[in-house]
Motif scaffolding. Structure first.
Motif, PDB file in Angstrom:
ATOM      1  N   LYS A 237      30.402 -15.792  67.184  1.00  0.00           N
ATOM      2  CA  LYS A 237      30.221 -14.474  66.601  1.00  0.00           C
ATOM      3  C   LYS A 237      29.374 -13.869  65.902  1.00  0.00           C
ATOM      4  N   LEU A 238      28.917 -14.547  64.891  1.00  0.00           N
ATOM      5  CA  LEU A 238      27.954 -14.299  63.587  1.00  0.00           C
ATOM      6  C   LEU A 238      27.190 -14.436  64.234  1.00  0.00           C
ATOM      7  N   LEU A 239      26.438 -15.610  65.169  1.00  0.00           N
ATOM      8  CA  LEU A 239      25.403 -15.632  65.620  1.00  0.00           C
ATOM      9  C   LEU A 239      24.807 -14.466  66.455  1.00  0.00           C
ATOM     10  N   TYR A 240      25.639 -14.758  67.068  1.00  0.00           N
ATOM     11  CA  TYR A 240      25.354 -12.827  68.366  1.00  0.00           C
ATOM     12  C   TYR A 240      24.937 -12.077  68.149  1.00  0.00           C
ATOM     13  N   ALA A 241      26.036 -11.242  66.663  1.00  0.00           N
ATOM     14  CA  ALA A 241      25.497 -10.391  65.399  1.00  0.00           C
ATOM     15  C   ALA A 241      24.056 -10.733  65.140  1.00  0.00           C
ATOM     16  N   ASN A 242      24.080 -11.078  64.929  1.00  0.00           N
ATOM     17  CA  ASN A 242      22.623 -11.375  64.015  1.00  0.00           C
ATOM     18  C   ASN A 242      21.003 -11.212  65.246  1.00  0.00           C
ATOM     19  N   LEU A 243      21.987 -12.362  65.974  1.00  0.00           N
ATOM     20  CA  LEU A 243      20.770 -12.105  67.004  1.00  0.00           C
ATOM     21  C   LEU A 243      20.805 -10.393  67.381  1.00  0.00           C
ATOM     22  N   LYS A 244      21.755  -9.684  68.111  1.00  0.00           N
ATOM     23  CA  LYS A 244      21.468  -8.243  68.365  1.00  0.00           C
ATOM     24  C   LYS A 244      21.288  -7.619  66.877  1.00  0.00           C
ATOM     25  N   CYS A 246      18.918  -8.438  64.292  1.00  0.00           N
ATOM     26  CA  CYS A 246      17.277  -9.158  64.716  1.00  0.00           C
ATOM     27  C   CYS A 246      16.525  -8.503  65.767  1.00  0.00           C
ATOM     28  N   GLN A 247      17.039  -8.214  67.145  1.00  0.00           N
ATOM     29  CA  GLN A 247      16.639  -7.433  68.182  1.00  0.00           C
ATOM     30  C   GLN A 247      16.731  -5.814  67.723  1.00  0.00           C
ATOM     31  N   ALA A 248      17.585  -4.898  67.169  1.00  0.00           N
ATOM     32  CA  ALA A 248      17.423  -3.374  66.511  1.00  0.00           C
ATOM     33  C   ALA A 248      16.495  -3.707  65.295  1.00  0.00           C
ATOM     34  N   ASP A 249      16.241  -4.562  64.076  1.00  0.00           N
ATOM     35  CA  ASP A 249      15.284  -4.480  63.951  1.00  0.00           C
ATOM     36  C   ASP A 249      13.845  -4.140  64.169  1.00  0.00           C
ATOM     37  N   LEU A 250      13.846  -5.053  65.255  1.00  0.00           N
ATOM     38  CA  LEU A 250      12.688  -4.889  65.499  1.00  0.00           C
ATOM     39  C   LEU A 250      12.110  -3.855  66.267  1.00  0.00           C
ATOM     40  N   GLU A 251      13.171  -4.008  67.215  1.00  0.00           N
ATOM     41  CA  GLU A 251      12.445  -1.389  67.411  1.00  0.00           C
ATOM     42  C   GLU A 251      12.343  -0.796  66.718  1.00  0.00           C
ATOM     43  N   LEU A 252      13.609  -0.618  65.468  1.00  0.00           N
ATOM     44  CA  LEU A 252      12.940  -0.188  64.833  1.00  0.00           C
ATOM     45  C   LEU A 252      11.225  -0.107  63.991  1.00  0.00           C
ATOM     46  N   PHE A 253      10.990  -1.477  63.901  1.00  0.00           N
ATOM     47  CA  PHE A 253       9.909  -1.961  63.694  1.00  0.00           C
ATOM     48  C   PHE A 253       8.942  -1.012  64.223  1.00  0.00           C
ATOM     49  N   SER A 254       8.659  -1.580  65.332  1.00  0.00           N
ATOM     50  CA  SER A 254       8.230  -1.093  66.461  1.00  0.00           C
ATOM     51  C   SER A 254       8.227   0.829  66.314  1.00  0.00           C
ATOM     52  N   LEU A 255       9.456   1.111  65.572  1.00  0.00           N
ATOM     53  CA  LEU A 255       9.014   2.928  65.849  1.00  0.00           C
ATOM     54  C   LEU A 255       8.373   3.698  64.334  1.00  0.00           C
ATOM     55  N   MET A 265       3.388  -5.880  69.366  1.00  0.00           N
ATOM     56  CA  MET A 265       4.515  -7.439  69.127  1.00  0.00           C
ATOM     57  C   MET A 265       5.359  -7.175  69.095  1.00  0.00           C
ATOM     58  N   TYR A 266       6.369  -6.054  68.098  1.00  0.00           N
ATOM     59  CA  TYR A 266       7.412  -6.400  67.599  1.00  0.00           C
ATOM     60  C   TYR A 266       8.305  -5.677  69.018  1.00  0.00           C
ATOM     61  N   GLU A 267       7.367  -5.226  70.230  1.00  0.00           N
ATOM     62  CA  GLU A 267       8.064  -4.439  71.372  1.00  0.00           C
ATOM     63  C   GLU A 267       8.277  -5.975  72.387  1.00  0.00           C
ATOM     64  N   GLU A 268       7.361  -7.133  72.110  1.00  0.00           N
ATOM     65  CA  GLU A 268       7.403  -7.871  72.364  1.00  0.00           C
ATOM     66  C   GLU A 268       8.438  -9.129  72.483  1.00  0.00           C
ATOM     67  N   SER A 269       8.995  -8.753  71.205  1.00  0.00           N
ATOM     68  CA  SER A 269       9.282  -9.593  70.342  1.00  0.00           C
ATOM     69  C   SER A 269      10.745  -9.703  70.722  1.00  0.00           C
ATOM     70  N   SER A 270      11.032  -8.236  70.898  1.00  0.00           N
ATOM     71  CA  SER A 270      12.120  -7.706  70.882  1.00  0.00           C
ATOM     72  C   SER A 270      12.978  -7.947  72.285  1.00  0.00           C
ATOM     73  N   LYS A 271      12.038  -7.723  72.989  1.00  0.00           N
ATOM     74  CA  LYS A 271      11.831  -7.743  74.911  1.00  0.00           C
ATOM     75  C   LYS A 271      12.603 -10.040  74.969  1.00  0.00           C
ATOM     76  N   GLN A 272      11.964 -10.528  73.671  1.00  0.00           N
ATOM     77  CA  GLN A 272      12.351 -11.497  74.345  1.00  0.00           C
ATOM     78  C   GLN A 272      13.784 -11.751  73.677  1.00  0.00           C
ATOM     79  N   ILE A 273      14.752 -11.540  72.556  1.00  0.00           N
ATOM     80  CA  ILE A 273      15.411 -11.497  71.901  1.00  0.00           C
ATOM     81  C   ILE A 273      15.696 -11.481  72.759  1.00  0.00           C
TER      82      ILE A 273
END
Length: 286
Positions: A237-244, A246-255, A265-273
């Motif tokens: 559950k902790l690993l799942y929360a960390n992945l989520k 990371c995805q949210a952080d990448l979306e924030l960076f892209s904005l 780059m941020y958008e592509e990484s977010s889609k990969q996660i």
């Protein structure tokens, strides 16, 4: 020889022979019986009783009759395996009782089933509306199998386009406080791994009554003392929360970035996660 002693010896002999004959006939004799298997089971039981109690005849005659019945049963089973015509003649053919949400009254009469009985069978399968049924078929064993309409079937990972890893059957790794080495090896683990996992939840091997490992390597433990609560492993559950996160952080960076290259780059990484999450969510949320 006293009669009571002869009956004891005959009964013991009948039990041993009956056990060996049933083993020879295989597992079909203890599952859903076909018509002929039903007759065979009754007759073999009667012959075993005859061998035990009829003191006026020779006991070996009962064993001969028992052997003939078993050989006939094996021959018929072999014939059924080789020929569909033989299967249809010896056993009953499957009968369609419901098709497209409609009860087939003629087939119901043929099988001497009432509407109440078929509705009871539907409710056993958690189906309460006749319109939800695509097919209901009575098998040769008398069991009724039901297929729901496609729109009423539960969703599976395949419907959602999610690929899941193949499952292995769970293995019991501790039984009655003893480590089962072979199941541990099947799951790819050893005793050191098991002891480490027990240590993580604060349990000692001597306190464990039962432990099982599932496909994903999760250890389930039952202790001798039912009052002790075993803490749950939160690593997934902790690993799942960390992945989520990371995805949210990448979306924030892209904005927040003004660089088109960095934004892409941020958008592509977010889609990969996001794709990774779609694959591992069924595993991490178990």
């Amino acid at each position: 020889m006293p009669q009571w002693l002869e009956i004891v010896l005959r009964t013991l002999c009948a039990v041993i022979v009956l056990f060996l004959m049933t083993k020879l006939l295989g597992k079909r004799q203890v599952t859903q019986l076909s018509f002929f298997e039903y007759l065979t089971g009754i007759t073999i039981g009667s012959l075993a009783a005859y061998i035990s109690m009829d003191l006026n005849t020779n006991w070996y005659l009962g064993l001969i009759a028992l052997g003939v019945w078993v050989l006939c049963s094996l021959a018929i089973e072999f014939l059924q395996i080789k020929s569909k015509k033989a299967r249809d003649f010896i056993d009953f053919k499957p009968t369609v009782l419901i098709q497209g949400g409609k009860i087939l009254e003629e087939n119901m009469k043929k099988e001497r089933l009432s509407t109440d009985e078929i509705m009871q069978q539907l409710r056993k399968k958690d189906i309460f509306q006749l319109a939800d049924v695509e097919f209901a078929i009575m098998e040769s064993s008398g069991e009724i199998n039901i297929l729901q309409k496609r729109e009423n079937l539960p969703l599976t990972p395949k419907h959602l386009g999610i690929t899941v890893a193949p499952e292995k059957p769970p293995q019991v790794v501790v039984m009655d406080g003893n480590i089962m080495d072979e199941p541990l090896r099947v799951m790819g683990f050893g005793q050191n791994w098991l002891l480490d996992e027990l240590d993580k939840i604060g349990a000692k091997l001597k306190d464990v009554y039962f432990a099982q490992v599932d496909t994903y390597g999760t250890l389930t433990v039952d202790l001798y003392d039912d009052q002790i609560q075993v803490p749950q492993n939160e690593e997934r559950k902790l690993l799942y929360a960390n992945l989520k996160k990371c995805q949210a952080d990448l979306e924030l960076f892209s904005l927040s970035t003004k660089s088109k290259k960095a934004k892409k780059m941020y958008e592509e990484s977010s889609k990969q996660i996001e794709q990774i999450l779609a694959q591992v969510t069924p595993i991490l949320n178990t």
